[in-house]
Write a protein that holds these residues in place. Sequence first.
Motif, short mmCIF file in Angstrom:
data_model
loop_
_atom_site.label_atom_id
_atom_site.label_comp_id
_atom_site.label_asym_id
_atom_site.label_seq_id
_atom_site.Cartn_x
_atom_site.Cartn_y
_atom_site.Cartn_z
N PHE A 20 54.98 28.31 17.65
CA PHE A 20 54.65 29.72 17.51
C PHE A 20 55.95 30.49 17.30
N PRO A 21 56.22 30.91 16.05
CA PRO A 21 57.48 31.60 15.77
C PRO A 21 57.49 33.03 16.30
N HIS A 22 58.68 33.56 16.50
CA HIS A 22 58.88 34.96 16.90
C HIS A 22 58.25 35.29 18.25
N CYS A 23 58.06 34.31 19.11
CA CYS A 23 57.44 34.56 20.42
C CYS A 23 58.52 34.74 21.48
N LEU A 24 58.47 35.87 22.18
CA LEU A 24 59.46 36.20 23.20
C LEU A 24 58.98 35.88 24.62
N GLY A 25 57.72 35.47 24.76
CA GLY A 25 57.21 35.15 26.08
C GLY A 25 55.70 35.23 26.12
N ALA A 26 55.14 34.58 27.13
CA ALA A 26 53.69 34.62 27.37
C ALA A 26 53.44 35.45 28.63
N VAL A 27 52.52 36.39 28.56
CA VAL A 27 52.26 37.30 29.67
C VAL A 27 50.86 37.09 30.23
N ASP A 28 50.73 37.15 31.54
CA ASP A 28 49.43 37.02 32.20
C ASP A 28 49.57 37.47 33.65
N GLY A 29 48.45 37.61 34.32
CA GLY A 29 48.44 37.98 35.72
C GLY A 29 47.78 36.91 36.57
N LYS A 30 48.26 36.75 37.79
CA LYS A 30 47.67 35.80 38.74
C LYS A 30 47.33 36.55 40.02
N HIS A 31 46.12 36.34 40.52
CA HIS A 31 45.72 36.95 41.77
C HIS A 31 46.23 36.12 42.95
N ILE A 32 46.99 36.76 43.83
CA ILE A 32 47.51 36.13 45.03
C ILE A 32 46.56 36.45 46.18
N ARG A 33 45.93 35.44 46.73
CA ARG A 33 44.96 35.65 47.81
C ARG A 33 45.64 36.19 49.07
N VAL A 34 44.99 37.17 49.69
CA VAL A 34 45.47 37.71 50.96
C VAL A 34 44.29 37.92 51.89
N VAL A 35 44.58 37.90 53.19
CA VAL A 35 43.58 38.33 54.16
C VAL A 35 43.48 39.85 54.06
N LYS A 36 42.29 40.39 54.09
CA LYS A 36 42.09 41.82 53.87
C LYS A 36 43.02 42.66 54.74
N PRO A 37 43.90 43.44 54.12
CA PRO A 37 44.79 44.31 54.90
C PRO A 37 44.01 45.38 55.65
N ASN A 38 44.51 45.79 56.79
CA ASN A 38 43.85 46.81 57.59
C ASN A 38 43.76 48.13 56.84
N ASN A 39 42.62 48.78 56.97
CA ASN A 39 42.40 50.12 56.42
C ASN A 39 42.65 50.19 54.91
N SER A 40 42.36 49.11 54.20
CA SER A 40 42.60 49.09 52.76
C SER A 40 41.35 49.33 51.93
N GLY A 41 40.20 49.42 52.58
CA GLY A 41 38.97 49.62 51.84
C GLY A 41 38.73 48.52 50.83
N SER A 42 38.41 48.90 49.59
CA SER A 42 38.13 47.91 48.55
C SER A 42 39.28 47.77 47.56
N MET A 43 40.43 48.35 47.87
CA MET A 43 41.53 48.36 46.91
C MET A 43 42.00 46.96 46.53
N TYR A 44 41.98 46.03 47.49
CA TYR A 44 42.46 44.68 47.23
C TYR A 44 41.34 43.73 46.80
N PHE A 45 40.11 44.23 46.75
CA PHE A 45 38.97 43.37 46.43
C PHE A 45 38.84 43.24 44.92
N ASN A 46 38.95 42.01 44.41
CA ASN A 46 38.98 41.83 42.95
C ASN A 46 37.63 41.38 42.40
N TYR A 47 37.58 41.23 41.08
CA TYR A 47 36.32 40.88 40.40
C TYR A 47 35.88 39.45 40.67
#
Length: 259
Positions: A23-50
């Motif tokens: 693959f010419p002219h490629c400067l990098g591959a980008v993506d996201g990884k979900h890091i599992r955590v125990v639900k933080p206190n008082n965080s509501g649904s902010m850390y809850f993913n799809y």
Amino acid sequence: MKIPDNESKWLEIAKSFDTKAYFPHCLGAVDGKHIRVVKPNNSGSMYFNYKDYFSFVLLAVVDAEYRFIFMSVGSYGKECDSSIFKESTMWKKLNDGSLNIPKPRPLHATLQNDMPYVLVGDEAFPLSTNLLRPFGGTHLDHMKKIFNYRLSRARRYVECAFGILANKWRIFHRPLDVHPDTAIEIVKACTVLHNFVREKDGLNFEDIQYAAENPMQEQVQLQNCNPRGGPIANSIRLEFANYFISTIGSVPWQPEAHG
């Protein structure tokens, strides 16, 4: 972890992608990884993913040696990769010209059209002048299928880097039961150690052993995250697609491999 800041470093990365991923002219591959955590206190649904668990996101750009060249860690699990990347330092530098990436040039010495250097990502990311994503839809013609296959070959480096990271540092095999700030520092430390191991002769571990999670099983959250590219971005993607089916840009196994 310093982002490459001069043209020679970017050209070295691009050469490696061209040699290893075709693959010419490629400067990098980008993506996201979900890091599992125990639900933080008082965080509501902010850390809850799809995927129905609590997490924060490690967004990374990886080179063809499985090394992290940029990362942004700590965004809430409910956020999508595209939104996180658009707020990142690297995206801002890419758009204001301060990354010092190489100027556009032909994909091959025999061609004339100047093409920009790009990052590659999956369907979660927006198509732009310097970021390519796959063609969408299920009824694709031969050219678009070949392009998606070749893009996938380059993009797998970030998937594999995440797999190597998680299997080398086994703390990622369970939810992190610490304060979010501490969890973020753990991830930062592990990515830096990952790069250290990759760069030291004799310390590299077998990549094939630690294959990434199957990207076909990873369904990304696309709602409001994948705006269509403009005409210039679309024409750039089509130029790459045409190159991959040309005599000088094709590889022998691609007709069977793309499925």
